[in-house]
Design an enzyme around this catalytic site. Sequence first.
Site, PDB file in Angstrom:
ATOM      1  N   HIS A  19       6.654  -1.396  14.797  1.00 14.34           N
ATOM      2  CA  HIS A  19       7.170  -2.751  15.020  1.00 14.34           C
ATOM      3  C   HIS A  19       6.306  -3.457  16.060  1.00 14.34           C
ATOM      4  O   HIS A  19       6.578  -3.402  17.262  1.00 14.34           O
ATOM      5  CB  HIS A  19       8.623  -2.663  15.507  1.00 14.34           C
ATOM      6  CG  HIS A  19       9.341  -3.975  15.554  1.00 14.34           C
ATOM      7  ND1 HIS A  19      10.396  -4.290  14.720  1.00 14.34           N
ATOM      8  CD2 HIS A  19       9.177  -5.065  16.346  1.00 14.34           C
ATOM      9  CE1 HIS A  19      10.851  -5.502  14.999  1.00 14.34           C
ATOM     10  NE2 HIS A  19      10.106  -5.999  15.988  1.00 14.34           N
ATOM     11  N   GLU A  48      20.003  -7.668  17.111  1.00 14.87           N
ATOM     12  CA  GLU A  48      19.458  -7.963  18.426  1.00 14.87           C
ATOM     13  C   GLU A  48      20.298  -9.085  19.037  1.00 14.87           C
ATOM     14  O   GLU A  48      21.110  -8.852  19.917  1.00 14.87           O
ATOM     15  CB  GLU A  48      17.987  -8.366  18.325  1.00 14.87           C
ATOM     16  CG  GLU A  48      17.307  -8.576  19.661  1.00 14.87           C
ATOM     17  CD  GLU A  48      15.864  -9.058  19.503  1.00 14.87           C
ATOM     18  OE1 GLU A  48      15.130  -9.000  20.514  1.00 14.87           O
ATOM     19  OE2 GLU A  48      15.481  -9.505  18.403  1.00 14.87           O
ATOM     20  N   HIS A 106       4.197  -7.310  16.379  1.00 15.13           N
ATOM     21  CA  HIS A 106       3.775  -8.595  15.822  1.00 15.13           C
ATOM     22  C   HIS A 106       2.325  -8.847  16.218  1.00 15.13           C
ATOM     23  O   HIS A 106       1.999  -8.837  17.406  1.00 15.13           O
ATOM     24  CB  HIS A 106       4.663  -9.717  16.349  1.00 15.13           C
ATOM     25  CG  HIS A 106       6.094  -9.584  15.941  1.00 15.13           C
ATOM     26  ND1 HIS A 106       6.597 -10.172  14.804  1.00 15.13           N
ATOM     27  CD2 HIS A 106       7.127  -8.900  16.498  1.00 15.13           C
ATOM     28  CE1 HIS A 106       7.883  -9.877  14.684  1.00 15.13           C
ATOM     29  NE2 HIS A 106       8.225  -9.101  15.696  1.00 15.13           N
ATOM     30  N   ASP A 139       6.856  -4.304  20.167  1.00 16.09           N
ATOM     31  CA  ASP A 139       7.243  -5.647  19.720  1.00 16.09           C
ATOM     32  C   ASP A 139       6.138  -6.675  19.995  1.00 16.09           C
ATOM     33  O   ASP A 139       5.334  -6.976  19.110  1.00 16.09           O
ATOM     34  CB  ASP A 139       8.555  -6.044  20.390  1.00 16.09           C
ATOM     35  CG  ASP A 139       9.310  -7.134  19.648  1.00 16.09           C
ATOM     36  OD1 ASP A 139       8.904  -7.495  18.540  1.00 16.09           O
ATOM     37  OD2 ASP A 139      10.333  -7.607  20.180  1.00 16.09           O
ATOM     38  N   ASP A 140       6.104  -7.239  21.189  1.00 13.69           N
ATOM     39  CA  ASP A 140       5.100  -8.230  21.611  1.00 13.69           C
ATOM     40  C   ASP A 140       4.637  -7.834  23.014  1.00 13.69           C
ATOM     41  O   ASP A 140       5.040  -8.455  24.009  1.00 13.69           O
ATOM     42  CB  ASP A 140       5.694  -9.642  21.623  1.00 13.69           C
ATOM     43  CG  ASP A 140       6.332 -10.014  20.295  1.00 13.69           C
ATOM     44  OD1 ASP A 140       5.592 -10.289  19.344  1.00 13.69           O
ATOM     45  OD2 ASP A 140       7.583 -10.018  20.234  1.00 13.69           O
TER      46      ASP A 140
END
Length: 330
Positions: free
Chosen positions: A12, A195, A14, A273-274
Amino acid sequence: MSLRALPKVELHLHLEGAAPPALIRDMARARHVDLSGIFDAAGGYRYRDFTAFLRVYEAATAVLQTPEDYARLTRAVLEAAASEGVVYLETFVSPDFCGGRDLLAWREYLDAISEAAAASERDSGIVMRAIVTCIRHFGPDKARQAALCAAETAGAFLVGFGIAGAETAGRPGDFAYAFDMAREAGLGLTAHAGEWAGPVSVREALDDLRVSRIGHGVRAVEDPALVDRLAEAGTVLEVCPGSNIALGLYPDWRAHPIDRLRAAGVKVTVSTDDPPFFHTTMTGEYDRLADAFGWEAADFADINRIAMAAAFCDEATKDAIAKRLETADV
């Protein structure tokens, strides 16, 4: 062995959200775009809450304007991931940002990304595969266009389809047609849920989109029956603890439910994630989980085996990465 050296699988991430701030500043400067408002005094991304995070994310992404920009971004992201011990990475990419959902333009962007990924694999051994995401707050019609792009370019490199963006925009069922298109193309399916919209969003993603993985999914812990369902079905959660804490979903690492979910038999994985937005790395996630819950190298090795089994890539790639995981000295 150190947790940095432990081979890691990340499901996961981005692609645009992993862009180093310095790279975005350089690209903005070259295009004479003033993005000073999205950076803090230390040069990192600046935002107050999730809504502001989305605005900053999209502003940063706006300077990525050509396939060559995305090739440069891919190389930078993979170099950083490889330095953290990541050996396999599934990265979210979006036709919304890569050619405005025009299929011909999307092909050019995807070719640039895949070629950069292949070069990084030759150089450092890290293997990357792509998952197309539609953007939830852009609406169902644009999601269908993104799904068409995904279906037309599905293959060895583009292996999945999902949905990201503002979790409170619409309902999962609004996007069922796009997911049906992707399913018919043979793509693996995942969805951000559980989330911000709570456990009901996880149930709806499972029922209406029929996904095998859930991005985040942590608020399922609020519904014991849902936790049992996830455990029994073997649904995999792409958990990003540092992201959840940075955005204020949980106050600290010990309050995060990943350990409780794992103890209940839910298949959890760990991702960033980021990462530059949340000031984290894969090693940082592992270190903090070890501190909070006493997890050891063997626990992380187990999580990585779960992640590899849940990956959307072909079996030959799974087997090759699994061997790298099993031969690690834990």
